[in-house]
Write a protein that holds these residues in place. Structure first.
Motif, PDB file in Angstrom:
ATOM      1  N   SER A  91      59.842  32.140  96.965  1.00  0.00           N
ATOM      2  CA  SER A  91      58.676  31.486  96.135  1.00  0.00           C
ATOM      3  C   SER A  91      58.706  32.579  94.930  1.00  0.00           C
ATOM      4  O   SER A  91      58.053  32.105  94.213  1.00  0.00           O
ATOM      5  CB  SER A  91      56.876  32.290  96.524  1.00  0.00           C
ATOM      6  OG  SER A  91      57.365  33.136  97.690  1.00  0.00           O
ATOM      7  N   GLY A  92      59.301  33.543  94.645  1.00  0.00           N
ATOM      8  CA  GLY A  92      59.417  34.626  93.575  1.00  0.00           C
ATOM      9  C   GLY A  92      58.092  35.023  93.602  1.00  0.00           C
ATOM     10  O   GLY A  92      57.900  36.048  92.512  1.00  0.00           O
ATOM     11  N   SER A  93      57.507  35.859  94.983  1.00  0.00           N
ATOM     12  CA  SER A  93      56.737  36.486  94.969  1.00  0.00           C
ATOM     13  C   SER A  93      57.307  37.873  95.446  1.00  0.00           C
ATOM     14  O   SER A  93      56.772  38.805  95.508  1.00  0.00           O
ATOM     15  CB  SER A  93      55.945  36.032  96.055  1.00  0.00           C
ATOM     16  OG  SER A  93      55.088  34.698  96.181  1.00  0.00           O
ATOM     17  N   LEU A  94      57.771  38.046  95.932  1.00  0.00           N
ATOM     18  CA  LEU A  94      58.233  39.836  96.766  1.00  0.00           C
ATOM     19  C   LEU A  94      59.085  40.240  95.219  1.00  0.00           C
ATOM     20  O   LEU A  94      58.274  41.839  94.971  1.00  0.00           O
ATOM     21  CB  LEU A  94      60.007  39.278  97.269  1.00  0.00           C
ATOM     22  CG  LEU A  94      60.947  40.991  98.287  1.00  0.00           C
ATOM     23  CD1 LEU A  94      59.385  41.184  99.124  1.00  0.00           C
ATOM     24  CD2 LEU A  94      61.516  40.196  99.068  1.00  0.00           C
ATOM     25  N   VAL A  95      59.600  39.815  94.400  1.00  0.00           N
ATOM     26  CA  VAL A  95      59.729  41.145  93.457  1.00  0.00           C
ATOM     27  C   VAL A  95      58.638  41.503  92.632  1.00  0.00           C
ATOM     28  O   VAL A  95      58.340  43.039  92.544  1.00  0.00           O
ATOM     29  CB  VAL A  95      60.942  40.667  92.064  1.00  0.00           C
ATOM     30  CG1 VAL A  95      60.761  41.440  91.065  1.00  0.00           C
ATOM     31  CG2 VAL A  95      61.706  40.664  93.043  1.00  0.00           C
ATOM     32  N   PRO A  96      57.540  40.617  92.441  1.00  0.00           N
ATOM     33  CA  PRO A  96      56.236  41.623  91.669  1.00  0.00           C
ATOM     34  C   PRO A  96      55.130  42.145  92.665  1.00  0.00           C
ATOM     35  O   PRO A  96      54.994  42.641  92.695  1.00  0.00           O
ATOM     36  CB  PRO A  96      56.056  40.322  90.837  1.00  0.00           C
ATOM     37  CG  PRO A  96      56.035  38.534  91.431  1.00  0.00           C
ATOM     38  CD  PRO A  96      57.449  39.416  91.889  1.00  0.00           C
ATOM     39  N   LEU A  97      55.689  41.626  94.251  1.00  0.00           N
ATOM     40  CA  LEU A  97      55.036  42.081  94.887  1.00  0.00           C
ATOM     41  C   LEU A  97      55.245  44.344  94.511  1.00  0.00           C
ATOM     42  O   LEU A  97      54.861  44.844  94.952  1.00  0.00           O
ATOM     43  CB  LEU A  97      54.833  41.659  95.918  1.00  0.00           C
ATOM     44  CG  LEU A  97      54.250  42.823  97.058  1.00  0.00           C
ATOM     45  CD1 LEU A  97      53.220  43.091  97.046  1.00  0.00           C
ATOM     46  CD2 LEU A  97      54.427  41.672  98.560  1.00  0.00           C
ATOM     47  N   LEU A  98      56.678  43.601  94.403  1.00  0.00           N
ATOM     48  CA  LEU A  98      58.023  45.474  94.784  1.00  0.00           C
ATOM     49  C   LEU A  98      57.021  46.230  93.933  1.00  0.00           C
ATOM     50  O   LEU A  98      57.253  47.135  93.449  1.00  0.00           O
ATOM     51  CB  LEU A  98      58.873  45.116  95.162  1.00  0.00           C
ATOM     52  CG  LEU A  98      59.272  44.473  96.533  1.00  0.00           C
ATOM     53  CD1 LEU A  98      60.447  43.824  96.267  1.00  0.00           C
ATOM     54  CD2 LEU A  98      59.062  45.535  97.299  1.00  0.00           C
ATOM     55  N   LYS A  99      57.278  45.136  92.441  1.00  0.00           N
ATOM     56  CA  LYS A  99      57.075  46.023  90.977  1.00  0.00           C
ATOM     57  C   LYS A  99      54.999  46.834  91.448  1.00  0.00           C
ATOM     58  O   LYS A  99      54.900  48.120  90.974  1.00  0.00           O
ATOM     59  CB  LYS A  99      56.829  45.270  90.563  1.00  0.00           C
ATOM     60  CG  LYS A  99      58.411  44.933  89.351  1.00  0.00           C
ATOM     61  CD  LYS A  99      59.294  44.343  88.438  1.00  0.00           C
ATOM     62  CE  LYS A  99      60.244  44.045  88.908  1.00  0.00           C
ATOM     63  NZ  LYS A  99      59.884  42.909  87.470  1.00  0.00           N
ATOM     64  N   ARG A 100      54.489  45.526  91.717  1.00  0.00           N
ATOM     65  CA  ARG A 100      53.209  46.519  91.825  1.00  0.00           C
ATOM     66  C   ARG A 100      53.041  47.440  92.263  1.00  0.00           C
ATOM     67  O   ARG A 100      52.264  48.757  92.317  1.00  0.00           O
ATOM     68  CB  ARG A 100      52.481  45.248  92.418  1.00  0.00           C
ATOM     69  CG  ARG A 100      50.883  44.638  91.891  1.00  0.00           C
ATOM     70  CD  ARG A 100      50.399  43.457  92.171  1.00  0.00           C
ATOM     71  NE  ARG A 100      50.539  43.223  93.344  1.00  0.00           N
ATOM     72  CZ  ARG A 100      51.444  41.662  93.659  1.00  0.00           C
ATOM     73  NH1 ARG A 100      51.552  40.917  91.926  1.00  0.00           N
ATOM     74  NH2 ARG A 100      51.326  41.022  94.645  1.00  0.00           N
ATOM     75  N   GLU A 101      53.732  47.667  93.789  1.00  0.00           N
ATOM     76  CA  GLU A 101      53.616  49.200  94.850  1.00  0.00           C
ATOM     77  C   GLU A 101      54.399  49.827  94.166  1.00  0.00           C
ATOM     78  O   GLU A 101      54.053  51.205  95.548  1.00  0.00           O
ATOM     79  CB  GLU A 101      53.696  47.817  96.022  1.00  0.00           C
ATOM     80  CG  GLU A 101      52.680  47.375  96.728  1.00  0.00           C
ATOM     81  CD  GLU A 101      51.268  47.881  96.690  1.00  0.00           C
ATOM     82  OE1 GLU A 101      51.314  48.517  96.726  1.00  0.00           O
ATOM     83  OE2 GLU A 101      50.145  47.077  96.611  1.00  0.00           O
ATOM     84  N   GLY A 102      54.920  49.951  93.594  1.00  0.00           N
ATOM     85  CA  GLY A 102      56.308  50.790  93.086  1.00  0.00           C
ATOM     86  C   GLY A 102      56.994  50.845  93.709  1.00  0.00           C
ATOM     87  O   GLY A 102      57.723  52.213  93.528  1.00  0.00           O
ATOM     88  N   ALA A 103      57.575  49.915  94.671  1.00  0.00           N
ATOM     89  CA  ALA A 103      59.493  50.329  95.151  1.00  0.00           C
ATOM     90  C   ALA A 103      59.912  49.241  94.145  1.00  0.00           C
ATOM     91  O   ALA A 103      61.027  49.999  93.719  1.00  0.00           O
ATOM     92  CB  ALA A 103      59.063  48.813  95.963  1.00  0.00           C
ATOM     93  N   LEU A 104      59.700  48.925  92.437  1.00  0.00           N
ATOM     94  CA  LEU A 104      60.653  48.158  91.658  1.00  0.00           C
ATOM     95  C   LEU A 104      60.163  48.986  90.868  1.00  0.00           C
ATOM     96  O   LEU A 104      59.108  48.163  90.016  1.00  0.00           O
ATOM     97  CB  LEU A 104      61.073  46.680  91.341  1.00  0.00           C
ATOM     98  CG  LEU A 104      62.351  46.095  93.134  1.00  0.00           C
ATOM     99  CD1 LEU A 104      61.987  44.546  92.597  1.00  0.00           C
ATOM    100  CD2 LEU A 104      63.195  46.642  92.506  1.00  0.00           C
ATOM    101  N   TRP A 105      61.017  49.418  89.095  1.00  0.00           N
ATOM    102  CA  TRP A 105      60.612  49.798  87.854  1.00  0.00           C
ATOM    103  C   TRP A 105      60.848  48.812  86.732  1.00  0.00           C
ATOM    104  O   TRP A 105      60.763  48.461  85.999  1.00  0.00           O
ATOM    105  CB  TRP A 105      61.210  51.186  87.323  1.00  0.00           C
ATOM    106  CG  TRP A 105      60.336  51.827  88.415  1.00  0.00           C
ATOM    107  CD1 TRP A 105      58.683  52.655  88.890  1.00  0.00           C
ATOM    108  CD2 TRP A 105      60.899  52.515  90.083  1.00  0.00           C
ATOM    109  NE1 TRP A 105      58.507  53.116  89.422  1.00  0.00           N
ATOM    110  CE2 TRP A 105      59.338  53.720  90.653  1.00  0.00           C
ATOM    111  CE3 TRP A 105      61.690  52.307  90.102  1.00  0.00           C
ATOM    112  CZ2 TRP A 105      59.905  54.351  91.508  1.00  0.00           C
ATOM    113  CZ3 TRP A 105      62.164  52.782  92.406  1.00  0.00           C
ATOM    114  CH2 TRP A 105      60.686  53.663  92.068  1.00  0.00           C
ATOM    115  N   LEU A 106      62.070  48.036  87.226  1.00  0.00           N
ATOM    116  CA  LEU A 106      62.704  47.255  86.493  1.00  0.00           C
ATOM    117  C   LEU A 106      61.802  45.571  86.008  1.00  0.00           C
ATOM    118  O   LEU A 106      62.224  45.188  87.839  1.00  0.00           O
ATOM    119  CB  LEU A 106      64.198  46.851  85.970  1.00  0.00           C
ATOM    120  CG  LEU A 106      64.767  48.253  86.185  1.00  0.00           C
ATOM    121  CD1 LEU A 106      66.124  48.959  86.056  1.00  0.00           C
ATOM    122  CD2 LEU A 106      64.277  49.191  84.382  1.00  0.00           C
TER     123      LEU A 106
END
Length: 106
Positions: A91-106
Motif C-alpha cells: 500500500s506504500g505505507s511501510l517506508v513512511p512508517l519506517l522513516k517516521r520511526e527512525g529505521a530509514l533515513w533516505l
C-alpha cells in the motif's frame, strides 16, 4: 511478557523469528532490501525462546494471527506478522512508517 516488550522497544525494528521459518526469512529479506537493519531474535536459538514464543502467541492472538512468528515490532509497537507487513509495503505505507520511526533515513 517483559521478554517481548523490552527487546521490542530497544530498536526501531525488531523481528522475533525462527531460523527455519520461510515466512520469517521473507520478512527479514524485505527489511534488508529496504535498507533497514532490524534487531532479530531467533527464538529457536535462545534458551528462553519457547517462553517468548508463547508470549508472542498471546499478543498476536489479538491480531487474529497464528503462528506466533514472525512477529514484527516497529517503533516499539506490534505491527503483526508477514501478512500485515506485506500489506503495508504494497500500500506504500511501510517506508513512511519506517522513516517516521527512525529505521530509514533516505
Amino acid at each position: 511478557m517483559d521478554r517481548v516488550t523490552r527487546p521490542a522497544s530497544q530498536n526501531a525494528v525488531v523481528i522475533f523469528s525462527v531460523s527455519s521459518c520461510c515466512m520469517c526469512h521473507t520478512v527479514k529479506r524485505l527489511f534488508y532490501e529496504l535498507g533497514v537493519n532490524p534487531a532479530i531474535h531467533e527464538l529457536d536459538q535462545q534458551p528462553k525462546g519457547r517462553e517468548i514464543e508463547k508470549a508472542l502467541a498471546g499478543l498476536l492472538a489479538d491480531h487474529h494471527r497464528r503462528p506466533s512468528v514472525p512477529a514484527i515490532f516497529i517503533g516499539g509497537r506490534l505491527v503483526g506478522s508477514t501478512d500485515k507487513v506485506m500489506s503495508l509495503h504494497l500500500s506504500g505505507s511501510l517506508v513512511p512508517l519506517l522513516k517516521r520511526e527512525g529505521a530509514l533515513w533516505l
